[in-house]
Enzyme design. Structure first.
Site, PDB file in Angstrom:
ATOM      1  N   PHE A 121     -22.638   8.260   9.679  1.00 18.61           N
ATOM      2  CA  PHE A 121     -24.315   8.447   9.800  1.00 18.61           C
ATOM      3  C   PHE A 121     -25.078   9.229   8.484  1.00 18.61           C
ATOM      4  O   PHE A 121     -24.072   8.650   7.095  1.00 18.61           O
ATOM      5  CB  PHE A 121     -23.566   9.506  10.928  1.00 18.61           C
ATOM      6  CG  PHE A 121     -22.680  10.671  10.046  1.00 18.61           C
ATOM      7  CD1 PHE A 121     -23.072  12.044   8.857  1.00 18.61           C
ATOM      8  CD2 PHE A 121     -20.810  10.899  10.292  1.00 18.61           C
ATOM      9  CE1 PHE A 121     -21.986  12.584   8.367  1.00 18.61           C
ATOM     10  CE2 PHE A 121     -19.673  11.546   9.184  1.00 18.61           C
ATOM     11  CZ  PHE A 121     -20.947  11.991   8.211  1.00 18.61           C
ATOM     12  N   ILE A 160       1.667   6.861  12.886  1.00 19.01           N
ATOM     13  CA  ILE A 160       1.112   5.623  14.146  1.00 19.01           C
ATOM     14  C   ILE A 160       2.264   5.241  14.874  1.00 19.01           C
ATOM     15  O   ILE A 160       3.294   5.262  14.990  1.00 19.01           O
ATOM     16  CB  ILE A 160       0.386   4.670  13.393  1.00 19.01           C
ATOM     17  CG1 ILE A 160       1.655   3.949  12.341  1.00 19.01           C
ATOM     18  CG2 ILE A 160      -0.593   5.686  11.911  1.00 19.01           C
ATOM     19  CD1 ILE A 160       0.859   2.946  11.487  1.00 19.01           C
ATOM     20  N   PHE A 190       0.685  -1.635  -0.308  1.00 18.90           N
ATOM     21  CA  PHE A 190       0.047   0.092  -0.198  1.00 18.90           C
ATOM     22  C   PHE A 190       0.939   1.334   0.237  1.00 18.90           C
ATOM     23  O   PHE A 190       0.162   2.441  -0.829  1.00 18.90           O
ATOM     24  CB  PHE A 190      -1.036   0.366   1.430  1.00 18.90           C
ATOM     25  CG  PHE A 190      -1.047  -0.431   2.604  1.00 18.90           C
ATOM     26  CD1 PHE A 190       0.048   0.800   3.067  1.00 18.90           C
ATOM     27  CD2 PHE A 190      -0.418  -1.139   3.565  1.00 18.90           C
ATOM     28  CE1 PHE A 190       0.924   0.912   4.210  1.00 18.90           C
ATOM     29  CE2 PHE A 190       0.277  -1.379   4.431  1.00 18.90           C
ATOM     30  CZ  PHE A 190       1.193   0.228   5.180  1.00 18.90           C
ATOM     31  N   ASP A 191       2.166   1.618   0.453  1.00 15.51           N
ATOM     32  CA  ASP A 191       3.255   2.092   0.437  1.00 15.51           C
ATOM     33  C   ASP A 191       4.317   1.947   0.412  1.00 15.51           C
ATOM     34  O   ASP A 191       4.609   0.459   1.106  1.00 15.51           O
ATOM     35  CB  ASP A 191       2.694   3.277   1.437  1.00 15.51           C
ATOM     36  CG  ASP A 191       3.808   4.574   1.369  1.00 15.51           C
ATOM     37  OD1 ASP A 191       3.434   4.986   0.273  1.00 15.51           O
ATOM     38  OD2 ASP A 191       3.549   5.093   2.398  1.00 15.51           O
ATOM     39  N   TYR A 238      -4.258   2.085  12.925  1.00 17.05           N
ATOM     40  CA  TYR A 238      -5.582   3.468  12.673  1.00 17.05           C
ATOM     41  C   TYR A 238      -6.822   2.793  13.662  1.00 17.05           C
ATOM     42  O   TYR A 238      -7.515   3.431  13.451  1.00 17.05           O
ATOM     43  CB  TYR A 238      -5.650   3.648  11.653  1.00 17.05           C
ATOM     44  CG  TYR A 238      -4.891   4.781  10.663  1.00 17.05           C
ATOM     45  CD1 TYR A 238      -4.089   5.157  10.233  1.00 17.05           C
ATOM     46  CD2 TYR A 238      -4.013   3.152   9.708  1.00 17.05           C
ATOM     47  CE1 TYR A 238      -3.206   5.484   9.706  1.00 17.05           C
ATOM     48  CE2 TYR A 238      -2.636   4.612   9.412  1.00 17.05           C
ATOM     49  CZ  TYR A 238      -2.359   5.506   9.132  1.00 17.05           C
ATOM     50  OH  TYR A 238      -0.944   5.425   8.247  1.00 17.05           O
TER      51      TYR A 238
END
Length: 278
Positions: A214, A179, A159-160, A205
């Site tokens: 919501f 993180i 992912f990176d 995370y």
């Protein structure tokens, strides 16, 4: 000329009013000659605009920003380039090449009338935008570290990677810029050491918070009638600070938005190489 970019983990931080760090680039003859990371001295667009003015910043590049912050920067004589995303070095290169176009204030259009704040949506300690910091110990804490890293999911997909960008990531260890698990891993590393770590969601995370999802009436959210499922947009909290949400569902009258971090709930793996400590 000095250019400041809202900074988080090598990328453009998307909440101007909540940014804790800026990467500042010194530019001469349209080329970057040096860069450094500085911390912010307060929350709120007024304090941040003042900080940038004191640092003699001429251009600010950021992601989400509201009209109030835009006005504060204008009063400070700082040129705003909003709507940027991705690696900060790449973004500055695009700006210097004349390829980066500012969106201007880009969160008021999606201002949530109920005034949810980042905490209301449950980001808490689980998203990079909320500025949480964990207490860690180690010889590198408080020092500026440069690392190469590769991040992968458990299935091996990447992912990176700073290796792909050809530039180490720079951050202050223990300052909350990374993180928790990544920060803690680097805290006691030796220069030249390479380690592999596996982080559970609680070290990265966090877990998805159902309260961060919501549903609102489309009529209460001007502009939402044009949004599509999967699209990411910015809302403003009660203080006018932008935060990202993803559209997860939509019907004729309502739209459902998810403010969880896209990495929430995921186990992450990192190969980390400590390149330099200052």
């Amino acid at each position: 000329m000095k250019i400041a970019v809202t900074y988080d983990n090598g990328n453009v931080f998307q909440h101007f009013g909540r940014t804790e760090n800026f990467k500042v680039y010194e530019v001469e003859d349209n080329k970057v000659i040096s860069s450094e990371i500085i911390g912010s001295n307060g929350i709120g667009h007024g304090a941040l605009a003042g900080l940038l003015a004191n640092e003699e910043i001429e251009v600010l590049i950021c992601g989400g920003i509201g009209a109030g912050a835009q006005n504060a920067l204008e009063e400070a004589g700082i040129t705003l380039v909003a709507g940027a995303e991705g690696n900060t070095d790449d973004v500055v290169a695009s700006y210097l090449a004349g390829e980066l176009i500012s969106t201007g204030a880009n969160c008021d259009h999606h201002d949530h009338e109920e005034g949810h704040s980042c905490g209301d949506h449950g980001c808490g300690d689980t998203c990079s935008g909320c500025g949480s910091q964990s207490t860690i110990e180690g010889k590198n804490v408080g020092k500026t570290c440069r690392v190469h890293y590769k991040g992968t999911f458990n299935d091996g997909s990447q992912f990176d990677s700073s290796y792909d960008r050809g530039e180490p990531l720079e951050f202050v260890c223990g300052a909350g810029m990374m993180i928790q698990g990544f920060d803690a891993a680097v805290a006691d590393m030796e220069v030249g050491q390479i380690i592999d770590i596996h982080l559970m969601p609680e070290e990265a995370y966090g877990m998805p918070n159902p309260d961060a999802i919501f549903t609102v009436e489309i009529a209460q959210l001007p502009g939402s009638e044009d949004l599509t499922v999967g699209q990411q947009v910015y809302l403003s909290n009660a203080m006018g600070q932008p935060f990202p949400v993803k559209v997860t569902a939509k019907d004729d009258t309502t739209i459902t938005l998810d403010a969880n971090h896209e990495m929430a709930g995921k186990e992450l793996n990192f190969k980390i190489e400590l390149v330099e400590v200052n």
